[in-house]
Design a protein around this motif. Structure first.
Motif: not given
Length: 218
Positions: A75-98
């Motif tokens: 039985l394995e238990l893992i502990a980790a934390t990571t930071k992620h960014s979400a960005s727009g793909r296309t259109g108005t939000t794609g123009g904004i970027g992150k």
């Protein structure tokens, strides 16, 4: 790179003394991990139909503990934390970027099957569950410049997990570990903005987590 990994594992297996994974053993591992989301995004609604988001990778350390319930089952238990960014793909939000960033904490418990517990090279497979908490969500400066002051929140997630890996003994107590996991993570991000009202987007993150590190038999 593949040849180098094979050479390291082969050399370690050749020089390592025989070891045996037994019921009651406890393993502590420290890995470096790459968390690579395989995101599938819905539209940003109601203001931006058809516009979706993408999520970047993250590299962080991870700690895990495995307890061998039997010679073959751990039985394995893992502990980790990571930071992620979400960005727009296309259109108005794609123009904004992150658009926003968040920290992700996905404690994961897996039940592992170890088919060769008495060898210096010990592969395993596992299945389990993860509970993913999102915290310290923040809008980007570019988003707030476009739509004014914004508050971001993300819904926590409960899902399943798959795992495969191998431990390769260096000594009777120390070993190299290679590991990959798939985590089922779904969330809804809510952005409460000054100019564009409240927007929501459903995202399935479903990351692959690639890890390499060292372990010790306690």
């Amino acid at each position: 790179m593949r040849n180098l990994i094979a050479l390291v594992l082969g050399s370690a297996a050749a020089i390592a003394p025989p070891a045996h994974a037994e019921a009651g053993d406890v393993y502590l591992r420290l890995r470096g991990i790459v968390v690579a989301p395989n995101e599938s995004s819905g539209s940003i609604l109601p203001a931006f139909p058809g516009e979706k988001v993408k999520v970047d990778n993250s590299v962080m350390p991870e700690v895990d503990v495995t307890w061998m319930a039997t010679d073959h089952i751990g039985l394995e238990l893992i502990a980790a934390t990571t930071k992620h960014s979400a960005s727009g793909r296309t259109g108005t939000t794609g123009g904004i970027g992150k658009l926003a960033s968040t920290w992700v904490l996905p404690p994961t418990l897996t039940a592992q099957y170890h088919p060769i517990p008495d060898g210096p090279v010990r592969p395993y497979i596992g299945i389990g569950v993860n509970y993913t908490a999102f915290y310290s969500e923040k809008p980007s400066a570019a988003l707030e410049a476009a739509v004014g002051e914004t508050r971001v929140s993300m819904k926590d997630s409960f899902g399943w997990a798959l795992q495969a890996g191998v431990d390769v003994d260096l000594t009777k107590k120390v070993f190299v570990n290679l590991d990959v996991k798939y985590l089922d993570i779904d969330t809804t991000a809510t952005l409460r903005t000054t100019a564009a009202g409240t927007q929501r987007v459903r995202v399935s993150l479903d990351p692959l987590v690639f890890g390499v590190g060292l372990g010790i038999r306690l």
